[in-house]
Design a protein around this motif. Structure first.
Motif, PDB file in Angstrom:
ATOM      1  N   SER A  37      25.777  24.805  43.117  1.00  0.00           N
ATOM      2  CA  SER A  37      24.316  24.794  43.044  1.00  0.00           C
ATOM      3  C   SER A  37      23.856  24.264  41.698  1.00  0.00           C
ATOM      4  O   SER A  37      24.026  24.908  40.677  1.00  0.00           O
ATOM      5  CB  SER A  37      23.768  26.218  43.251  1.00  0.00           C
ATOM      6  N   ASN A  38      23.334  23.066  41.708  1.00  0.00           N
ATOM      7  CA  ASN A  38      22.790  22.467  40.502  1.00  0.00           C
ATOM      8  C   ASN A  38      21.307  22.826  40.425  1.00  0.00           C
ATOM      9  O   ASN A  38      20.508  22.348  41.231  1.00  0.00           O
ATOM     10  CB  ASN A  38      22.965  20.948  40.541  1.00  0.00           C
ATOM     11  N   LEU A  76       9.169  27.384  33.797  1.00  0.00           N
ATOM     12  CA  LEU A  76      10.499  26.807  33.995  1.00  0.00           C
ATOM     13  C   LEU A  76      10.563  25.945  35.253  1.00  0.00           C
ATOM     14  O   LEU A  76      11.221  24.902  35.270  1.00  0.00           O
ATOM     15  CB  LEU A  76      11.546  27.925  34.060  1.00  0.00           C
ATOM     16  N   ARG A  77       9.867  26.385  36.309  1.00  0.00           N
ATOM     17  CA  ARG A  77       9.866  25.589  37.544  1.00  0.00           C
ATOM     18  C   ARG A  77       9.181  24.240  37.329  1.00  0.00           C
ATOM     19  O   ARG A  77       9.612  23.216  37.871  1.00  0.00           O
ATOM     20  CB  ARG A  77       9.179  26.367  38.674  1.00  0.00           C
ATOM     21  N   SER A 293      21.132  27.542  31.704  1.00  0.00           N
ATOM     22  CA  SER A 293      21.337  28.984  31.836  1.00  0.00           C
ATOM     23  C   SER A 293      20.050  29.679  32.259  1.00  0.00           C
ATOM     24  O   SER A 293      20.054  30.570  33.118  1.00  0.00           O
ATOM     25  CB  SER A 293      21.834  29.568  30.505  1.00  0.00           C
ATOM     26  N   SER A 294      18.923  29.271  31.679  1.00  0.00           N
ATOM     27  CA  SER A 294      17.631  29.858  32.055  1.00  0.00           C
ATOM     28  C   SER A 294      17.288  29.558  33.509  1.00  0.00           C
ATOM     29  O   SER A 294      16.753  30.412  34.214  1.00  0.00           O
ATOM     30  CB  SER A 294      16.525  29.321  31.133  1.00  0.00           C
ATOM     31  N   LEU A 295      17.618  28.345  33.966  1.00  0.00           N
ATOM     32  CA  LEU A 295      17.339  27.987  35.356  1.00  0.00           C
ATOM     33  C   LEU A 295      18.218  28.777  36.331  1.00  0.00           C
ATOM     34  O   LEU A 295      17.776  29.159  37.408  1.00  0.00           O
ATOM     35  CB  LEU A 295      17.539  26.486  35.565  1.00  0.00           C
ATOM     36  N   HIS A 296      19.475  29.005  35.952  1.00  0.00           N
ATOM     37  CA  HIS A 296      20.350  29.826  36.804  1.00  0.00           C
ATOM     38  C   HIS A 296      19.808  31.245  36.928  1.00  0.00           C
ATOM     39  O   HIS A 296      19.803  31.829  38.002  1.00  0.00           O
ATOM     40  CB  HIS A 296      21.757  29.852  36.220  1.00  0.00           C
ATOM     41  N   GLN A 297      19.332  31.798  35.817  1.00  0.00           N
ATOM     42  CA  GLN A 297      18.737  33.136  35.852  1.00  0.00           C
ATOM     43  C   GLN A 297      17.496  33.150  36.732  1.00  0.00           C
ATOM     44  O   GLN A 297      17.244  34.118  37.451  1.00  0.00           O
ATOM     45  CB  GLN A 297      18.390  33.595  34.438  1.00  0.00           C
ATOM     46  N   LEU A 298      16.724  32.081  36.684  1.00  0.00           N
ATOM     47  CA  LEU A 298      15.525  31.982  37.500  1.00  0.00           C
ATOM     48  C   LEU A 298      15.879  31.985  38.984  1.00  0.00           C
ATOM     49  O   LEU A 298      15.211  32.651  39.791  1.00  0.00           O
ATOM     50  CB  LEU A 298      14.774  30.692  37.146  1.00  0.00           C
ATOM     51  N   LYS A 299      16.934  31.287  39.377  1.00  0.00           N
ATOM     52  CA  LYS A 299      17.343  31.224  40.774  1.00  0.00           C
ATOM     53  C   LYS A 299      17.822  32.586  41.272  1.00  0.00           C
ATOM     54  O   LYS A 299      17.615  32.971  42.413  1.00  0.00           O
ATOM     55  CB  LYS A 299      18.455  30.189  40.952  1.00  0.00           C
TER      56      LYS A 299
END
Length: 300
Positions: A37-38, A76-77, A293-299
């Motif tokens: 998952s990118n 972030l989105r 890393s922030s985007l992974h946490q968001l997902k």
């Protein structure tokens, strides 16, 4: 099978005698999920027309982000989808203000002190064409943050921003030969840091895997092209440059001391329309791993 279950568990005994047990199956599943998952794939291509009415392009007030944690996912989105985040109503002080540091820490779990800063005039020379700036490739710069120091005269800098991924799609549509060439020809890029050290890397201008992953384009990169290849790559680069200079693709923003613009450094091409203003622009970089890393946490 009891013996297999024991093999698939790891145990650690800490200094205080406490014991922790880890399920290796779950750890493996999480690592595989991150590979598959990118978090940057879900982007939206845009032109100047889209920026006028699109919700993702509206600026977010600084204090709204600081006071309401629910706005951070929105920020972030937007950065993930369009590659740009505009923050307004910053405190009227210098770039090292406590509120700016707190803002970056809240968005990316990363402190302002660790960002790399530089003056753009050292790298831009006399070029005024939209470009991306990946200054030291070994440090994998992922985000750029543009600000203007506070002055009594309230200086404004006119920025021109272009979606590099959209420009690449246009290049493929209009000049397929150039698109194929710029995704396959490997260029050697060299950059100097503030200490005078030279960093070298080999990359294609347009990096693609399943979709466009990165645009690394600048007129001054042609300085590193081998003499026998110069005419060939200059011709293809001109086609890409013409698309970047098309007014329909350019979003113009007046950057002042109360604004912070965050750009995806792998995607957004930008320039300043008034060459002398480069000396007034402060540019900060963040390594890409903090952003991802922030985007992974968001997902999650």
């Amino acid at each position: 099978c009891p013996w297999l279950a024991r093999i698939l568990r790891a145990t650690r005994i800490w200094d205080d005698g406490h014991t922790s047990t880890y399920d290796l199956n779950k750890i493996y599943e999480k690592t595989q999920l991150k590979k598959l998952s990118n978090p940057l794939r879900n982007h939206v291509l845009w032109t100047a027309k889209d920026t006028k009415a699109g919700e993702d392009f509206k600026p977010l007030p600084c204090y709204d982000i600081l006071m309401d944690s629910n706005i951070i996912p929105t920020a972030l989105r937007r950065l993930q989808k369009v590659g740009i985040l505009v923050i307004t109503a910053l405190p009227r002080s210098d770039t090292d203000s406590v509120l700016k540091r707190t803002l970056i820490s809240k968005l990316f779990n990363h402190v302002w002190d660790n960002l790399i800063s530089e003056k753009r005039s050292h790298f831009c020379a006399t070029h005024n064409t939209p470009y991306t700036n990946c200054t030291f490739e070994s440090m994998d710069k992922g985000l750029q943050m543009l600000t203007v120091p506070y002055h009594k005269e309230n200086i404004k800098i006119k920025l021109c921003l272009v979606d590099g991924f959209y420009a690449a799609s246009q290049l493929q549509h209009l000049h397929k030969v150039s698109y194929d060439f710029l995704t396959q020809y490997v260029m050697e890029y060299s950059f100097k840091d503030k200490q005078g050290y030279c960093h070298k890397t080999k990359e294609t201008v347009i990096n693609i895997k399943d979709s466009c992953e990165r645009v690394l384009f600048s007129p001054y990169h042609l300085e590193d092209v081998k003499a026998q290849d110069f005419d060939m790559i200059a011709n293809h680069s001109k086609n890409f440059n013409d698309i970047l200079k098309c007014s329909e693709n350019q979003w113009h923003i007046d950057l002042d001391s109360e604004m912070l613009i965050i750009l995806d450094n792998f995607r957004i091409c930008w320039c300043i329309t008034e060459q002398q203003a480069y000396n007034e622009l402060n540019c900060f970089y963040m390594e890409r791993r903090h952003y991802v890393s922030s985007l992974h946490q968001l997902k999650q």
